[in-house]
Enzyme design. Structure first.
Site, mmCIF file in Angstrom:
data_model
loop_
_atom_site.group_PDB
_atom_site.id
_atom_site.type_symbol
_atom_site.label_atom_id
_atom_site.label_comp_id
_atom_site.label_asym_id
_atom_site.label_seq_id
_atom_site.Cartn_x
_atom_site.Cartn_y
_atom_site.Cartn_z
ATOM 1 C CE LYS A 210 -3.565 1.882 2.568
ATOM 2 N NZ LYS A 210 -4.212 2.607 4.011
ATOM 3 C CD GLU A 216 9.766 -5.944 6.918
ATOM 4 O OE1 GLU A 216 9.238 -4.751 6.905
ATOM 5 O OE2 GLU A 216 9.859 -6.122 8.106
ATOM 6 N N GLY A 271 -4.613 -2.088 5.612
ATOM 7 C CA GLY A 271 -3.849 -3.219 4.686
ATOM 8 C C GLY A 271 -4.830 -4.678 4.686
ATOM 9 N NE ARG A 272 -5.928 -4.088 11.064
ATOM 10 C CZ ARG A 272 -5.329 -2.704 11.666
ATOM 11 N NH1 ARG A 272 -4.142 -2.066 10.528
ATOM 12 N NH2 ARG A 272 -5.938 -2.038 12.116
ATOM 13 C CD GLU A 357 -1.009 -4.718 11.919
ATOM 14 O OE1 GLU A 357 -0.352 -5.305 11.456
ATOM 15 O OE2 GLU A 357 -2.205 -4.084 10.570
ATOM 16 C CG HIS A 388 -2.479 -36.224 17.160
ATOM 17 N ND1 HIS A 388 -2.108 -37.660 17.282
ATOM 18 C CD2 HIS A 388 -3.649 -36.417 15.599
ATOM 19 C CE1 HIS A 388 -3.786 -37.562 16.895
ATOM 20 N NE2 HIS A 388 -3.946 -37.377 15.675
ATOM 21 C CE LYS A 508 6.136 -0.837 9.978
ATOM 22 N NZ LYS A 508 4.950 -0.076 9.110
HETATM 23 O O1 F6P Z 1 3.416 -3.035 9.220
HETATM 24 C C1 F6P Z 1 2.210 -3.145 9.148
HETATM 25 C C2 F6P Z 1 1.821 -3.009 8.392
HETATM 26 O O2 F6P Z 1 1.414 -1.508 8.255
HETATM 27 C C3 F6P Z 1 0.329 -3.452 8.153
HETATM 28 O O3 F6P Z 1 -0.140 -3.336 8.598
HETATM 29 C C4 F6P Z 1 0.030 -4.291 6.632
HETATM 30 O O4 F6P Z 1 -0.992 -4.499 5.711
HETATM 31 C C5 F6P Z 1 1.825 -4.299 6.498
HETATM 32 O O5 F6P Z 1 1.928 -3.125 7.563
HETATM 33 C C6 F6P Z 1 2.096 -3.742 4.736
HETATM 34 O O6 F6P Z 1 2.015 -2.695 4.607
HETATM 35 P P1 F6P Z 1 2.005 -2.754 2.589
HETATM 36 O O7 F6P Z 1 1.063 -2.792 2.109
HETATM 37 O O8 F6P Z 1 2.083 -0.919 2.943
HETATM 38 O O9 F6P Z 1 4.003 -2.120 2.247
#
Ligand code: F6P
Length: 545
Positions: A210, A216, A271-272, A357, A388, A508
């Site tokens: 987003k 990452e 995002g979620r 979250e 199990h 972060k």
């Molecule tokens: O760090 C949490 C977060 O902001 C989530 O809410 C989101 O889903 C994820 O990181 C990824 O964010 P982006 O889509 O901006 O890379």
């Protein structure tokens, strides 16, 4: 509009629930069923393709009435309407919350700042469908003229968990002509292991972020680009092998992806909650547009149900109230999600983000500390694997763990009596948890006296059953929407903001400073606490250069 009360635990409705809790606590589920032979029917609700049995929960009709009174006191119906109608309910980010518009298959107008967002949504979906179709039919060619065989989605959190979970869940519906892979962890092992056996000429990277700034994702995307251009021998290859899913056009261009290959979504999609936005592109490409449409329809049927059904028969509302009952009165700390479907093996992980979250908050909407527990720890594994591993604790441990058992009447993968065995376990576990096994039965069975205490099952352990005819795109969409709205309802009652996630920021920020130290060494001395300084020094000393 009247403001909701700040501390709901001081409300008359909460206090009545607390009083009722003391009365009902000693009553065993066995007794509830003996006293009310119609209990199973009274507490089973059917809609949107799901049969939801709440009767094995530690409550009665008074509990439900009092919980519904609490929801009404918190003006839940107004809050639902505020969300659906595009009001800026995500106050700390000053944003509307409109994931429901993404799957609004009825196409009724939805306004944000006076603009009907349905035309924006429809136009992105139709562009996505066209590109996905070109990839699927082989018209989209890689830089060297090859057809695309693998789509690698690079994203994290909401830009990974949802598409990955649905891809796994709906694999059965794929014609398998295109494979999707998902890369999220910044540990290079993830990317390397996912791409090392691929041919770059036949690989399409979908960079899903987003913000398009997530460390990452951007690190993985840059490494993927290098891998691709090294293999194909030209920077120009990026155009044929990279697609972006984002709300940040500027950053997409900066990264080197042609905006023609970008599908956008908007700041009113969290995002979620973004699974049915452009973030679902890997699903469109690998499963096809009909499956993606059917998935959205499943979500939409629950959206309509949630918005229009009376609270008394509103499945996500009832699920949320049961959660509050356990969380705030039984003081349970966790909630287990137990899908009896291997296809749903990523569902618990996906719902961890949805719930934790959103509702892992300790400050209420007026900025005050919340004086009671909010979101639980969500966890789980597919049955029967969990049986199990950790069911021992659920059956005989000291903790009360409310569980959702999710199952399907008809299997997708058919073979002999596998499905009957799977579902026999599904029903048996709920029965065992609820009714246990008493000492008298063990005595009748002739179990030695000294063995009996270890073999008694106290029962009275709660579960909810969610059963659908089959795992389909529709039933999956509906299931996810049940949980999304459950989380929303709980946030309203706890009076917390469910749609921000400030709690992910500090780590972060600190990591940026530490990254410098790891790369550059201890130039100006480390200025963390003693433990962090020592850890970093230990790392720097022992690192092989
Ligand atoms: O760090 C949490 C977060 O902001 C989530 O809410 C989101 O889903 C994820 O990181 C990824 O964010 P982006 O889509 O901006 O890379």
């Amino acid at each position: 509009m009247e403001k909701p009360m700040t501390d709901v635990s001081q409300s008359q409705e909460w206090l009545l629930l607390a009083e009722h809790f003391e009365q009902i606590r000693p009553i065993h589920l066995k007794q509830h069923f003996e006293e009310d032979p119609t209990r199973a029917e009274s507490f089973t609700f059917e809609d949107c393709g799901w049969y939801v049995d709440l009767s094995k929960n530690l409550m009665d009709s008074t509990t439900l009435k009092l919980l519904l009174d609490l929801a009404k006191a918190c003006k839940l119906s107004d809050a639902i309407e505020e969300m659906f109608s595009g009001q800026k309910i995500n106050k700390t980010e000053n944003r509307a919350v409109l994931h429901t518009a993404l799957r609004n298959c009825s196409n009724t107008p939805v306004f944000v700042d006076g603009e009907d967002v349905m035309s924006l949504i429809n136009s992105v979906i139709s562009r996505m469908e066209k590109v996905a179709e070109r990839i699927r039919s082989g018209k989209w060619r890689g830089y060297t003229g090859e057809k695309i065989k693998t789509v690698v989605n690079i994203g994290i959190g909401g830009s990974d968990l949802g598409p990955c979970m649905v891809y796994e869940a709906l694999k059965h519906y794929s014609d398998r002509s295109l494979e999707a892979r998902y890369v999220s962890n910044v540990d290079a092992a993830h990317l390397i292991e996912q791409i090392s056996d691929l041919d770059a000429a036949e690989t399409l990277f979908v960079v899903a972020s987003k913000t398009f700034t997530t460390q990452e994702t951007m690190t993985n995307a840059a490494t993927a680009r290098k891998w691709l251009t090294d293999q194909l021998g030209s920077e120009d290859a990026v155009r044929n092998h990279f697609i972006a899913l984002s709300s940040n056009r500027e950053k997409v261009v900066e990264f080197g992806i042609d905006p023609a290959n970008m599908f956008e979504f908007w700041n009113w999609v969290g995002g979620r909650y973004s699974l049915t936005s452009a973030i679902g592109f890997s699903l469109l490409a690998t499963l096809g547009k009909d499956i993606f449409k059917r998935l959205r329809e499943g979500f939409h049927s629950v959206d309509l149900h949630f918005r229009n059904s009376p609270l008394e028969r509103n499945i996500p509302v009832l699920m949320a109230l049961m959660g509050i009952w356990y969380n705030n009165f039984f003081r349970t700390q966790t909630y287990a999600i137990l899908p009896y479907s291997q296809y749903l093996h990523r569902l618990p992980a996906y719902l961890q983000q949805t719930d934790m979250e959103s509702n892992g908050k300790s400050i209420d909407r007026s900025g005050q500390p919340v004086p009671f527990d909010t979101g639980p720890v969500i966890w789980g594994e597919p049955g029967t694997n969990g049986q199990h591993a950790f069911y021992q604790l659920i059956h005989q441990g000291t903790k009360l763990v409310p569980c959702d058992f999710i199952g399907f009447i008809n299997p997708l993968a058919k073979s002999g009596d596998h499905h009957e065995k799977l579902m026999a376990n599904f029903f048996a576990q709920q029965e065992a948890l609820a009714f246990g096994k008493e000492r008298s039965i063990l005595e009748e069975e002739g179990i030695a006296e000294d063995q009996i205490p270890f073999r008694v099952f106290t029962g009275n352990r709660p579960s909810t059953c969610l059963l659908a005819e089959k795992l389909t795109p529709e039933s999956l969409g509906s299931l996810i929407a049940f949980y999304e709205h459950k989380v929303f309802v709980q946030g309203v009652i706890w009076n917390i903001y469910s749609f921000d996630q400030w709690g992910v920021e500090l780590g972060k920020q600190l990591s940026i400073k530490i990254l410098d130290e790891l790369k550059e060494g201890e130039r100006d001395g480390l200025k963390h606490d003693g433990s962090t300084n020592a850890q970093i020094r230990h790392y720097l000393t022992n690192k092989i250069r």
